[in-house]
Design an enzyme around this catalytic site. Sequence first.
Site, PDB file in Angstrom:
ATOM      1  N   LYS A 287      42.318 -15.243  26.791  1.00 14.47           N
ATOM      2  CA  LYS A 287      43.393 -14.193  27.252  1.00 14.47           C
ATOM      3  C   LYS A 287      43.589 -14.307  28.634  1.00 14.47           C
ATOM      4  CE  LYS A 287      41.511 -11.668  23.143  1.00 14.47           C
ATOM      5  NZ  LYS A 287      42.653 -12.083  22.213  1.00 14.47           N
TER       6      LYS A 287
ATOM      7  N   SER B 272      39.964  -3.267  22.634  1.00 13.97           N
ATOM      8  CA  SER B 272      41.366  -3.809  22.789  1.00 13.97           C
ATOM      9  C   SER B 272      42.777  -3.027  22.306  1.00 13.97           C
ATOM     10  CB  SER B 272      41.554  -5.192  22.087  1.00 13.97           C
ATOM     11  OG  SER B 272      41.585  -5.120  20.795  1.00 13.97           O
TER      12      SER B 272
ATOM     13  N   HIS C 106      38.269  -8.650  26.544  1.00 17.11           N
ATOM     14  CA  HIS C 106      39.424  -8.060  27.313  1.00 17.11           C
ATOM     15  C   HIS C 106      39.092  -7.622  28.547  1.00 17.11           C
ATOM     16  CE1 HIS C 106      42.165  -8.318  23.669  1.00 17.11           C
ATOM     17  NE2 HIS C 106      40.830  -8.094  23.075  1.00 17.11           N
TER      18      HIS C 106
END
Length: 407
Positions: free
Chosen positions: A248, A189, A217
């Site tokens: 996310k 990340s 991610h």
Amino acid sequence: MDYQSAFQDAVRRVKAEGRYRVFADLLRRKGDFPVARWRTEDGKVRDVTVWCSNDYLGMGQLPCVVESMKKAIDDVGSGAGGTRNISGTTHYHVELERSLADLHQKDSALLFTSGYIANEATLATLGKILPGLIMFSDELNHASMIEGVKGARCEKRIWRHNDVAHLEELLAAAPKDAPKVIAFESVYSMDGDIGPLEAVCDLADKYGALTYLDEVHAVGLYGLRGAGIAERDGLMDRIDIIEGTLGKAFGVMGGYIAADGAIVDAIRSLAPGFIFTTALPPALAAGARASVEYLKAAHHLREQHQERAASLKTQLLAAGYPVMPSDTHIVPVKVGDPVLCKRISDMLLDEHGIYVQPINYPTVPRGTERLRLTPSPLHTDAMFDQLVEALDDVWERASEQAGVARG
Ligand code: PMP
């Protein structure tokens, strides 16, 4: 014991290292992302452009996601009312788990209240299930994986970041019959580089290890249906446990693993971080499911996202900024000093309405402090220009001031 001083001293040390965290008080307005309302310390409210959100595609504000959450609240109320075992499992949870298992083409998926807990609880529980386990962990694994490996109370070997030759050395030196788990990430990340998935799978086959991959991610963002780098590279069936987040790219909250039925059943039965905590609110499960299903069929958004990231990198490099090499949508700009990093970030916010949180130690190694930019498909060319102009305006001034402050 002078408790008061102990706490104050702890914070003083953090401040002395320039890594005291101050939260920006932001209100995202539905439909306006990446613009948000920022409330300053003296209570004034200003519009700012957010450049550091992990809601990478703006899914948290997509009408179909928001409406399904609202509908779930209207239908069944707020909380789940219990742990998953004791009355807290609803249709919403079951359907979301099915949707995630389908995404990753696995038998089953298991929800946790966050990606952090999914990592921590699953890795720690593998240590209970597999006596004599040796865990092979990439040195840059996320804090939640490090805690999970610690909690597994097993032997561990840390392999140098993305160095498969080192991993092989460690695997070859371990007892042949010992159970082994290789834990690593797909998209890292803070640097935006990608783990060597295929080579790790080959080594796992050769040395009889299980593979555990954090795709936090990457889910929603890579692969034809958004299942992550393992999908993109045609390796989903070779990763034993895929871990992801709903907080996310999916824009909601929660974490999960997807794996074969026996693995999921064992973790479900033994992981304290799954068993002894209240289930996610049904509305979150409803919103997350809407988001996962939407993104399975919205490859154009992933393409737009990649285009935005690539063109931001090009524009920043052309303007002379030290963009760190990144293979992904993450655009790290190296500053290399915690005080300067914070100063640039403060000036961007105060003077230009641009919000990018400074990333300092221990999130990244000292000397590699950076601005981590995450452009979304909703960041326009005009916003790109505004960002570069703002950096041009503050970078040198901030360097001078930080030099004075440090000198
Ligand atoms: N793994 C990685 C690599 C992460 O970056 C994060 C969040 N920063 C997590 C796991 C935890 O996910 P969540 O935010 O859903 O707790």
